[in-house]
Design a protein around this motif. Structure first.
Motif, PDB file in Angstrom:
ATOM      1  N   TYR A  74       0.851  -1.201   0.000  1.00  0.00           N
ATOM      2  CA  TYR A  74       0.000   0.000   0.000  1.00  0.00           C
ATOM      3  C   TYR A  74       0.879   1.242   0.000  1.00  0.00           C
ATOM      4  CZ  TYR A  74      -4.237  -2.646   1.042  1.00  0.00           C
ATOM      5  OH  TYR A  74      -5.298  -3.513   0.977  1.00  0.00           O
ATOM      6  N   ILE A  76       0.123   5.199   0.514  1.00  0.00           N
ATOM      7  CA  ILE A  76      -0.969   6.059   0.970  1.00  0.00           C
ATOM      8  C   ILE A  76      -0.472   7.499   1.016  1.00  0.00           C
ATOM      9  CG2 ILE A  76      -2.617   6.529   2.818  1.00  0.00           C
ATOM     10  CD1 ILE A  76      -2.335   3.608   3.675  1.00  0.00           C
ATOM     11  N   LEU A  96      -3.734   4.572  -2.186  1.00  0.00           N
ATOM     12  CA  LEU A  96      -4.865   5.216  -1.535  1.00  0.00           C
ATOM     13  C   LEU A  96      -4.551   6.685  -1.320  1.00  0.00           C
ATOM     14  CD1 LEU A  96      -5.645   2.589   1.272  1.00  0.00           C
ATOM     15  CD2 LEU A  96      -6.618   2.698  -1.035  1.00  0.00           C
ATOM     16  N   ARG A 198     -13.846   2.482  -2.610  1.00  0.00           N
ATOM     17  CA  ARG A 198     -13.076   3.413  -1.793  1.00  0.00           C
ATOM     18  C   ARG A 198     -13.691   4.786  -1.974  1.00  0.00           C
ATOM     19  NH1 ARG A 198      -9.415   7.071  -4.070  1.00  0.00           N
ATOM     20  NH2 ARG A 198      -9.158   6.873  -6.318  1.00  0.00           N
ATOM     21  N   HIS A 200     -13.211   8.913  -2.050  1.00  0.00           N
ATOM     22  CA  HIS A 200     -12.288  10.039  -2.171  1.00  0.00           C
ATOM     23  C   HIS A 200     -13.131  11.289  -2.342  1.00  0.00           C
ATOM     24  CE1 HIS A 200      -8.935  12.584  -3.109  1.00  0.00           C
ATOM     25  NE2 HIS A 200      -9.411  12.846  -4.324  1.00  0.00           N
TER      26      HIS A 200
END
Length: 254
Positions: A74, A76, A96, A198, A200
Motif C-alpha cells: 500500500y 498512501i 490510496l 473506496r 475520495h
C-alpha cells in the motif's frame, strides 16, 4: 505487508500515520514514511505523538528517493501535492489517497492534536479492514448469475478496463438515467465480494475486489479482450465525458 505514507515534507501527517500504524498494527505491517520535498519533523508533531503515549525515537524525515527501490503493498498519500508528484515513482500494489489538512495551516487551536486524532481513526479503520481481508468465497453459480445481467456485466467490464469508476461515470457510459438502479447493481456486486470500493472526497469509486479468485478475474478480462464491441459504445460515452469525470488522486503506483 509493507505500507508507505507520503506527504510533501514528511514532517507532520505522514510521520503521525507512520507512528500510529506501527502502534495499531502490532507488528503486522512494515511501515515507512517519506516526502517528495522532505523537511525536518515539526517539533509539534513529535510532542503530539508523545502526548498520545507513543515513542518517537525512530521517527525522522526521509526523501521519497530513499524508498523507490522497495515494493509496497500500500502506498498512501496524505496530500494531493504528494499524490501528483509521486506518480510512477513508487512501486506499489495499491494506492490510496487520504485527505487531511496540514496541521501547520489549520487556524483552530490544538490543530496537531486534532489532525492526529483524525488520522488515528482512519488508521484504525485500515487495520480493521486488513484484518477482515480474506479471499472471497463465492460459488461459480453465484458468480455466473452476477454476470447474467446487462448492467452488471457491462459495469464489470468497464471497471476492468478503467480500473475503477464511480456511479455517475457508469450512468453516462451505460446511458442509464436512474442512479438508484446503477447503485443497486453495484451494491449487489460488492455484497457478493466481486467489487471493492473506496471513497475520495464526495465520490465512491468501485474496482474489482483484489481477493477475487484469479479465474474469475480472467473470465472478466477475457470477455473484454475477445468481445471488445460489447462495450465499445459505453467506452466512447465514458471517454466523451472528458473533464466532467470526477477527479481522482493521481495514481502513484505501478
Amino acid at each position: 505487508m509493507k505500507v508507505l505514507f507520503l506527504c510533501t515534507e514528511n514532517s507532520a501527517r505522514s510521520i503521525m500515520a507512520e507512528a500510529l500504524l506501527k502502534h495499531h498494527g502490532k507488528g503486522e505491517f512494515e511501515v515507512f514514511s517519506a516526502g517528495t520535498e522532505p523537511y525536518a519533523v515539526d517539533p509539534r508533531t513529535l510532542a503530539t505523538i508523545e502526548h498520545f503515549g507513543l515513542k518517537t525515537d525512530d521517527l525522522h524525515s526521509k526523501h521519497l528517493n530513499d524508498v523507490t527501490n522497495l515494493h509496497f503493498d500500500y502506498v498512501i498519500t496524505l496530500c494531493d501535492k504528494a499524490a501528483k508528484e509521486c506518480a510512477n515513482r513508487v512501486d506499489g500494489t495499491h494506492c490510496l489517497g487520504w485527505d487531511f489538512v496540514d496541521p501547520k495551516t489549520r487556524p483552530e487551536p490544538h490543530a496537531f492534536e486534532k489532525t492526529l486524532q483524525e488520522i488515528n481513526e482512519r488508521i484504525k479503520q485500515f487495520v480493521q479492514s486488513h484484518n477482515k481481508e480474506k479471499p472471497v468465497s463465492i460459488s461459480p453459480t453465484t458468480f455466473y448469475k452476477a454476470l447474467a445481467d446487462d448492467i452488471r456485466l457491462k459495469s464489470l467490464l468497464l471497471i476492468a478496463v478503467e480500473q475503477e469508476v464511480c456511479v455517475c461515470e457508469l450512468m453516462t457510459a451505460l446511458n442509464e438515467q436512474s442512479q438508484p438502479k446503477v447503485s443497486r447493481h453495484l451494491a449487489q456486486l460488492k455484497k457478493q465480494g466481486i467489487l471493492s470500493d473506496r471513497k475520495h472526497q464526495q465520490w465512491v469509486f468501485y474496482s474489482l475486489n483484489p481477493t477475487l479468485p484469479m479465474w474469475m478475474k480472467q473470465t472478466i478480462t477475457s470477455t473484454v479482450v475477445n468481445e471488445p464491441n460489447f462495450i465499445e459504445n459505453e467506452l466512447a460515452r465514458l471517454n466523451a465525458m472528458g473533464d466532467d469525470r470526477p477527479t481522482r488522486v493521481a495514481r502513484c503506483c505501478n
